[in-house]
Write a protein that holds these residues in place. Sequence first.
Motif, PDB file in Angstrom:
ATOM      1  N   SER A 279       1.384  -1.128   0.393  1.00 17.18           N
ATOM      2  CA  SER A 279      -0.002   0.364  -0.332  1.00 17.18           C
ATOM      3  C   SER A 279       0.881   1.270   0.477  1.00 17.18           C
ATOM      4  O   SER A 279       1.994   0.980   0.312  1.00 17.18           O
ATOM      5  N   GLU A 280       0.272   2.225   0.403  1.00 16.86           N
ATOM      6  CA  GLU A 280       0.787   4.032  -0.469  1.00 16.86           C
ATOM      7  C   GLU A 280       2.027   3.912   1.031  1.00 16.86           C
ATOM      8  O   GLU A 280       2.607   4.957   0.582  1.00 16.86           O
ATOM      9  N   LYS A 281       1.481   3.446   1.697  1.00 17.87           N
ATOM     10  CA  LYS A 281       1.967   3.569   3.166  1.00 17.87           C
ATOM     11  C   LYS A 281       3.927   2.961   3.328  1.00 17.87           C
ATOM     12  O   LYS A 281       4.240   3.975   4.060  1.00 17.87           O
TER      13      LYS A 281
ATOM     14  N   LYS B 117       5.753   3.387   0.779  1.00 18.38           N
ATOM     15  CA  LYS B 117       6.244   4.037  -0.533  1.00 18.38           C
ATOM     16  C   LYS B 117       7.519   4.362  -0.239  1.00 18.38           C
ATOM     17  O   LYS B 117       7.833   4.225  -1.260  1.00 18.38           O
TER      18      LYS B 117
ATOM     19  N   THR C  64      -1.853  -2.376  -9.965  1.00 22.44           N
ATOM     20  CA  THR C  64      -1.159  -1.517  -9.725  1.00 22.44           C
ATOM     21  C   THR C  64      -2.059   0.062  -9.931  1.00 22.44           C
ATOM     22  O   THR C  64      -2.108   1.221 -10.157  1.00 22.44           O
TER      23      THR C  64
ATOM     24  N   ILE D 107       1.297  -0.522  -4.629  1.00 26.06           N
ATOM     25  CA  ILE D 107       2.511   0.322  -5.849  1.00 26.06           C
ATOM     26  C   ILE D 107       3.256  -0.766  -5.266  1.00 26.06           C
ATOM     27  O   ILE D 107       3.352  -1.668  -4.689  1.00 26.06           O
TER      28      ILE D 107
END
Length: 302
Positions: free
Chosen positions: A183-185, A187, A260, A266
């Motif tokens: 997940s985005e957290k 990145k 994605t 991601i």
Amino acid sequence: MPGETNSQSYQWLNYHHLLYFYTIAREGSIAKASEKLNVGQPTLSTQLKQLEESLGKPLFERSKQRLQLTEAGRIALEYAEQVFNLGAEMVEVLQDQLQNNRVHVQIGALDSVPKDITHKVIMQAYKSGNCNVSVIEGSGDQLLRELESHHVDLLLSNYVPSLDFKTVYSKSIAKLPVVVCASEKYKHLKKNFPQSLEGQPFVVPTVHSRLRREIDHYFKVNRIKVDQVAEIQDTSLQTLLGAEGVGLIPVADAVAKKLTKDGKLIVLGTLKGVYEEIWLMAANRKIENPIAAQVMKEFSLS
């Protein structure tokens, strides 16, 4: 007369007796076989005894916990499996010939196989001739049993079967690079990948899969210790947990592209040298399904 002797020698082999024995052997007890067949336990015991008397040999060793096959029982079970597999094959072949002259092709696919590969196999079947295609999904062992008993013509899997499935043969059709998604957290883990994975939570495939062994080997070789918070066989559930931030997920790049694109996850990086291998499988048959045989012979992703 010789003909009369042959006729008399086959009179004792009752199909129902063989079915009852086969089910008892597969289920491991008369009680479980009774539930499966919806036949009373006394009836099953009597029929089994009659079969043993006809053969002149005990097929089971009785114990309080479980029935154990004798050597004669193991031999009888091998023949019984062939009889019922051949019977299922006969029914399928005859039914297929009655479906508007179309050949019925049943394809099994593990949940973990990318859907675009399953789609390409289906299109190859249509290209091979006039056919009707059915697709079912499920667990590996379940679908392998369906393949071996001829309820499934072709199987797409990400692992090869054990030696227990002696009639199944396979060919590798794809080796897909594996990436780590999150997940985005997460990145920030793109930087200094793969060392950045040290200590991070992972949602990994179950131990039965070849991919899991490859991943474990990769982390060991690269001296990276991760926190395996979950082991999941179903890639859809694995994806949901990854999207909710429970942990990082290793998936084939073909799967990652869709994830994605949908904005769910991601890609953090590629696990170099780790591949998800996809296999196309079929089972030996007395009468081949012509479409399935052609797909097995000609299908290629290249």
